[in-house]
Design an enzyme around this catalytic site. Structure first.
Site, PDB file in Angstrom:
ATOM      1  N   TYR A 134       1.449  -1.366   0.349  1.00 36.31           N
ATOM      2  CA  TYR A 134       0.361  -0.018  -0.110  1.00 36.31           C
ATOM      3  C   TYR A 134       1.051   1.352   0.093  1.00 36.31           C
ATOM      4  O   TYR A 134       1.509   1.400   1.208  1.00 36.31           O
ATOM      5  CB  TYR A 134      -0.965   0.114   1.404  1.00 36.31           C
ATOM      6  CG  TYR A 134      -2.175   0.920   1.269  1.00 36.31           C
ATOM      7  CD1 TYR A 134      -2.130   1.795   0.105  1.00 36.31           C
ATOM      8  CD2 TYR A 134      -3.121   1.365   2.283  1.00 36.31           C
ATOM      9  CE1 TYR A 134      -2.855   2.440   0.717  1.00 36.31           C
ATOM     10  CE2 TYR A 134      -3.864   2.077   2.783  1.00 36.31           C
ATOM     11  CZ  TYR A 134      -3.829   2.960   1.729  1.00 36.31           C
ATOM     12  OH  TYR A 134      -5.446   3.683   1.875  1.00 36.31           O
ATOM     13  N   LYS A 158      -2.014  -1.541  -3.823  1.00 36.88           N
ATOM     14  CA  LYS A 158      -3.038  -0.120  -3.888  1.00 36.88           C
ATOM     15  C   LYS A 158      -2.041   1.149  -3.562  1.00 36.88           C
ATOM     16  O   LYS A 158      -1.748   1.357  -3.444  1.00 36.88           O
ATOM     17  CB  LYS A 158      -3.537  -0.396  -2.314  1.00 36.88           C
ATOM     18  CG  LYS A 158      -4.702   0.775  -3.007  1.00 36.88           C
ATOM     19  CD  LYS A 158      -5.963   1.231  -2.084  1.00 36.88           C
ATOM     20  CE  LYS A 158      -6.405   2.083  -1.575  1.00 36.88           C
ATOM     21  NZ  LYS A 158      -7.662   2.474  -0.566  1.00 36.88           N
TER      22      LYS A 158
END
Length: 230
Positions: A134, A158
């Site tokens: 992330y 992400k």
């Protein structure tokens, strides 16, 4: 769906609901998640940065995970397990996997120029459960360089940087799946052929999120208006 791909399309970075006393409301949050799945959302992320993870005790995170796990079906349940230390992330990751997470999403630690050892430990704690990186430098700087990302033992990432050039570079050279976290780049993410998006705005307007990723410019403008209003 491609073999090995966790999901394709638009997932939601689920909000956590609280009552007036400040207590978390797992069942109500799970019911909200179920409504979003019915609206076409392809995955649910709990205890992410939108899910007020920093304000939740570990037991509250697990209660939230359990409630959502018992309520939704047919889509992956991703659990945020990032922490300021590898030790904290490992503990959260192990607990999430034991409680039925389909994948874990670990925010890179703050002030860490080389997050590779951190992700090595997260991936080991996850075992056979997919671990996702992330990148969100606004929340936890410096984040993950594109070169570092390619060396991490993760199956996806992400990217919430909001940086279009960064998204293009990542989509072109990272071997794993890429989900954009910035609603302003939903249309671009679809055009680049990324795996999808994981968006907080899907809590309030899932239809526009789905349409923007599918290539609808008017829906992308709607997301820009919503983001500016928040």
């Amino acid at each position: 769906m491609e073999a090995g791909l966790l999901f394709r399309g638009v997932g939601v970075a689920l909000v956590t609901l609280f009552d007036e006393s400040g207590a978390s409301m797992p069942e109500a949050t799970a019911e909200h998640a179920a409504r979003l799945v019915e609206a076409g959302i392809a995955a649910v992320l709990v205890a992410g940065t939108t899910g007020e993870a920093a304000a939740l005790e570990p037991s509250e995170r697990l209660a939230l995970l359990d409630a959502v796990r018992a309520t939704i079906s047919g889509v992956p349940l991703i659990v945020g397990t990032g922490a300021a230390s590898a030790r904290g992330a490992v503990a959260l990751t192990a607990a999430a996997c034991a409680h039925g997470a389909d994948a874990v999403l670990a925010l890179s630690p703050p002030g860490c120029p080389d997050p590779r050892p951190y992700y090595d430990q997260v991936a080991r704690a996850a075992g056979s459960t997919p671990a996702l990186a992330y990148h969100y430098p606004t929340v936890s700087a410096p984040g993950i360089t594109v070169a570092q990302l390619a060396e991490l033992p993760v199956s996806g990432c992400k990217d919430s940087s909001g940086d279009a050039e960064r998204l293009e570079l990542t989509a072109g050279c990272f071997g794993g799946a890429v989900w954009v976290g910035s609603p302003s780049l939903a249309l671009l993410a679809g055009a680049l052929g990324t795996a999808g998006a994981i968006l907080a705005l899907a809590n309030v307007d899932p239809a526009s999120c789905l349409a923007a990723y599918a290539g609808d410019a008017a829906s992308q403008r709607r997301l820009a208006e919503l983001q500016a209003a928040t």
